[in-house]
Design a protein around this motif. Structure first.
Motif, mmCIF file in Angstrom:
data_model
loop_
_atom_site.group_PDB
_atom_site.id
_atom_site.type_symbol
_atom_site.label_atom_id
_atom_site.label_comp_id
_atom_site.label_asym_id
_atom_site.label_seq_id
_atom_site.Cartn_x
_atom_site.Cartn_y
_atom_site.Cartn_z
ATOM 1 N N THR A 116 30.630 1.924 -17.544
ATOM 2 C CA THR A 116 31.246 2.844 -18.514
ATOM 3 C C THR A 116 32.740 2.582 -18.621
ATOM 4 O O THR A 116 33.308 2.578 -19.717
ATOM 5 N N VAL A 117 33.392 2.355 -17.494
ATOM 6 C CA VAL A 117 34.823 2.046 -17.493
ATOM 7 C C VAL A 117 35.093 0.742 -18.241
ATOM 8 O O VAL A 117 36.029 0.642 -19.043
ATOM 9 N N GLU A 118 34.265 -0.259 -18.006
ATOM 10 C CA GLU A 118 34.452 -1.550 -18.690
ATOM 11 C C GLU A 118 34.344 -1.385 -20.205
ATOM 12 O O GLU A 118 35.060 -2.033 -20.965
ATOM 13 N N GLY A 119 33.450 -0.497 -20.654
ATOM 14 C CA GLY A 119 33.334 -0.229 -22.084
ATOM 15 C C GLY A 119 34.606 0.386 -22.652
ATOM 16 O O GLY A 119 35.043 0.035 -23.760
ATOM 17 N N LEU A 120 35.232 1.294 -21.911
ATOM 18 C CA LEU A 120 36.482 1.893 -22.370
ATOM 19 C C LEU A 120 37.609 0.864 -22.398
ATOM 20 O O LEU A 120 38.453 0.883 -23.300
ATOM 21 N N LEU A 121 37.637 -0.020 -21.427
ATOM 22 C CA LEU A 121 38.691 -1.039 -21.400
ATOM 23 C C LEU A 121 38.625 -1.936 -22.631
ATOM 24 O O LEU A 121 39.658 -2.401 -23.129
ATOM 25 N N ARG A 122 37.424 -2.167 -23.129
ATOM 26 C CA ARG A 122 37.296 -2.977 -24.348
ATOM 27 C C ARG A 122 37.877 -2.267 -25.563
ATOM 28 O O ARG A 122 38.163 -2.904 -26.578
ATOM 29 N N GLN A 123 38.034 -0.949 -25.467
ATOM 30 C CA GLN A 123 38.652 -0.177 -26.553
ATOM 31 C C GLN A 123 40.176 -0.148 -26.432
ATOM 32 O O GLN A 123 40.837 0.530 -27.201
ATOM 33 N N ARG A 124 40.730 -0.852 -25.453
ATOM 34 C CA ARG A 124 42.164 -0.981 -25.250
ATOM 35 C C ARG A 124 42.828 0.372 -24.961
ATOM 36 O O ARG A 124 43.872 0.709 -25.523
ATOM 37 N N VAL A 125 42.216 1.133 -24.076
ATOM 38 C CA VAL A 125 42.837 2.394 -23.666
ATOM 39 C C VAL A 125 44.042 2.090 -22.780
ATOM 40 O O VAL A 125 44.113 1.044 -22.130
ATOM 41 N N ASP A 126 45.002 3.013 -22.762
ATOM 42 C CA ASP A 126 46.220 2.817 -21.971
ATOM 43 C C ASP A 126 46.018 3.146 -20.497
ATOM 44 O O ASP A 126 46.787 2.694 -19.639
ATOM 45 N N ALA A 127 45.034 3.967 -20.187
ATOM 46 C CA ALA A 127 44.749 4.360 -18.805
ATOM 47 C C ALA A 127 43.299 4.818 -18.728
ATOM 48 O O ALA A 127 42.692 5.169 -19.748
ATOM 49 N N VAL A 128 42.756 4.817 -17.531
ATOM 50 C CA VAL A 128 41.384 5.280 -17.298
ATOM 51 C C VAL A 128 41.437 6.476 -16.360
ATOM 52 O O VAL A 128 42.095 6.437 -15.317
ATOM 53 N N VAL A 129 40.752 7.541 -16.747
ATOM 54 C CA VAL A 129 40.687 8.770 -15.951
ATOM 55 C C VAL A 129 39.224 9.067 -15.674
ATOM 56 O O VAL A 129 38.387 9.052 -16.584
ATOM 57 N N LEU A 130 38.923 9.347 -14.417
ATOM 58 C CA LEU A 130 37.547 9.611 -14.003
ATOM 59 C C LEU A 130 37.413 11.042 -13.500
ATOM 60 O O LEU A 130 38.275 11.525 -12.766
ATOM 61 N N ILE A 131 36.344 11.706 -13.891
ATOM 62 C CA ILE A 131 35.950 12.965 -13.268
ATOM 63 C C ILE A 131 34.677 12.651 -12.488
ATOM 64 O O ILE A 131 33.626 12.384 -13.070
ATOM 65 N N LEU A 132 34.791 12.641 -11.169
ATOM 66 C CA LEU A 132 33.713 12.134 -10.328
ATOM 67 C C LEU A 132 33.038 13.259 -9.553
ATOM 68 O O LEU A 132 33.709 14.116 -8.971
ATOM 69 N N THR A 133 31.723 13.240 -9.549
ATOM 70 C CA THR A 133 30.966 14.153 -8.694
ATOM 71 C C THR A 133 30.570 13.470 -7.395
ATOM 72 O O THR A 133 30.183 14.139 -6.433
ATOM 73 N N ASP A 134 30.667 12.149 -7.348
ATOM 74 C CA ASP A 134 30.371 11.371 -6.146
ATOM 75 C C ASP A 134 31.563 10.454 -5.897
ATOM 76 O O ASP A 134 31.778 9.481 -6.627
ATOM 77 N N ALA A 135 32.363 10.773 -4.886
ATOM 78 C CA ALA A 135 33.612 10.047 -4.653
ATOM 79 C C ALA A 135 33.396 8.588 -4.292
ATOM 80 O O ALA A 135 34.315 7.775 -4.419
#
Length: 340
Positions: A116-135
């Motif tokens: 999922t993160v790799e998909g966002l990176l292809r959209q050229r986002v400036d940063a990645v933020v995660l809301i994690l239920t499993d650390a």
């Protein structure tokens, strides 16, 4: 008769002419760059407003090599906590003039979140933020060559400059301390899912507070955060009058309260109950639910602030102190031996 041609949209050169500056200065104002005098900035902004000029996001990205878009990965659940965190993160990002490109992870598996993160990176986002239920998924994402800042909301006893969180552990200890100080010698625990990091931190707090007070820790039963699972546990929970129960979230506490009532046990006459989250309905239950409040608005703002510092300031990221959780005393817990 020829139709009138539609008016041409203003461009950056029109703004520059009206403001009496160069188009490079207009570009610096648009992109929030330094070294523009306040009076000049005000003239440019007035010209933009007068001409109804709206800068092109694509052109802005070419100048700054940034899209002013943050990538947000959320779990595919409708639970109150993650949903509230995502909502307040979006509000804080908009206030900072960033848009949010959100993607739900199909499950909490590290490989799924990584994809999922790799998909966002292809959209050229400036940063990645995660809301994690499993650390544990954080390690899989950290192993990626991101080239953009990474911030995660995750409950973990290990501090990290990339992690922001609310102090689940101390919130749980406050809940158990309250029940013990009301005179309950046995404080049971209805825990959340085994792999959920929030549940693990709340269970750790419950165990440590009981151990410090030399009270027995009966092995907890587990639910899946839902009211239904709380009800099902309540049907079989070995509980007696005079016991107290610390429940890992308010939804399960609602179901548990209903099951106890059907068994002839009243809250708080027979059993004291404390939940976690302080959902909007908690104050309007019968009896109103004592619970631990989490400040999701502050957490959302903290996440955005951490991203902005990483994007716009030099220096190493700092390790942030977890935000406190606060016990909200209502009527679902009372002192042992108190009259009806």
């Amino acid at each position: 008769m020829a139709q009138d041609k539609p008016a041409r949209a203003a461009n950056i050169f029109d703004v520059a002419r009206l403001a009496g500056v160069s188009h490079q200065t207009v570009s610096r104002v648009i992109n929030g760059m330094p070294n523009v005098r306040p009076a000049t900035k005000e003239r440019v902004e007035q010209a933009m407003k007068q001409l109804r000029y709206s800068p092109s996001p694509a052109a802005r990205a070419l100048v700054t090599r940034r899209t002013r878009t943050l990538g947000l990965v959320t779990p595919a659940v409708a639970d109150f906590g993650p949903t509230s965190i995502a909502m307040h993160f979006n509000i804080a990002a908009r206030a900072a003039r960033y848009s949010v490109d959100a993607a739900r992870s199909a499950d909490a598996e590290p490989a799924t979140i990584r994809a999922t993160v790799e998909g966002l990176l292809r959209q050229r986002v400036d940063a990645v933020v995660l809301i994690l239920t499993d650390a544990t998924a954080l390690e899989a994402v950290q192993a990626l060559d991101l080239n953009v800042p990474l911030v995660a909301a995750a409950s973990t006893p290990r501090r990290s400059p990339q992690v922001v969180q609310i102090d689940q552990y101390r919130g749980a200890r406050a809940a158990v301390r309250h029940l013990a100080e009301l005179g309950h010698a046995r404080v049971l625990h209805l825990a959340g899912p085994e792999r959920a990091s929030d549940a693990a931190e709340r269970e750790r707090g419950w165990r440590d507070e009981l151990a410090e007070r030399r009270l027995e820790a009966v092995d907890p039963l587990r639910g899946d955060w839902s009211a239904r699972s709380g009800y099902e546990v309540g049907e079989r929970l070995a509980v007696e009058a005079g016991d107290a129960i610390f429940v890992a979230n308010d939804q399960m506490a609602i179901g548990l309260m209903s099951a106890l009532r059907h068994r002839g046990l009243e809250v708080p006459r027979d059993v004291s109950l404390v939940g976690f989250d302080d959902i909007p309905e908690a104050a309007y239950l019968y009896p109103p639910l004592t619970t631990v409040r989490q400040d999701f608005a502050a957490l959302g703002q903290m996440m955005v602030q951490k991203v902005l510092v990483a994007l716009e300031e030099d220096g190493e990221p700092t390790v942030d102190t977890p935000l406190p959780a606060h016990l909200i005393e209502r009527e679902s817990a009372r002192r042992v031996g108190a009259g009806a």
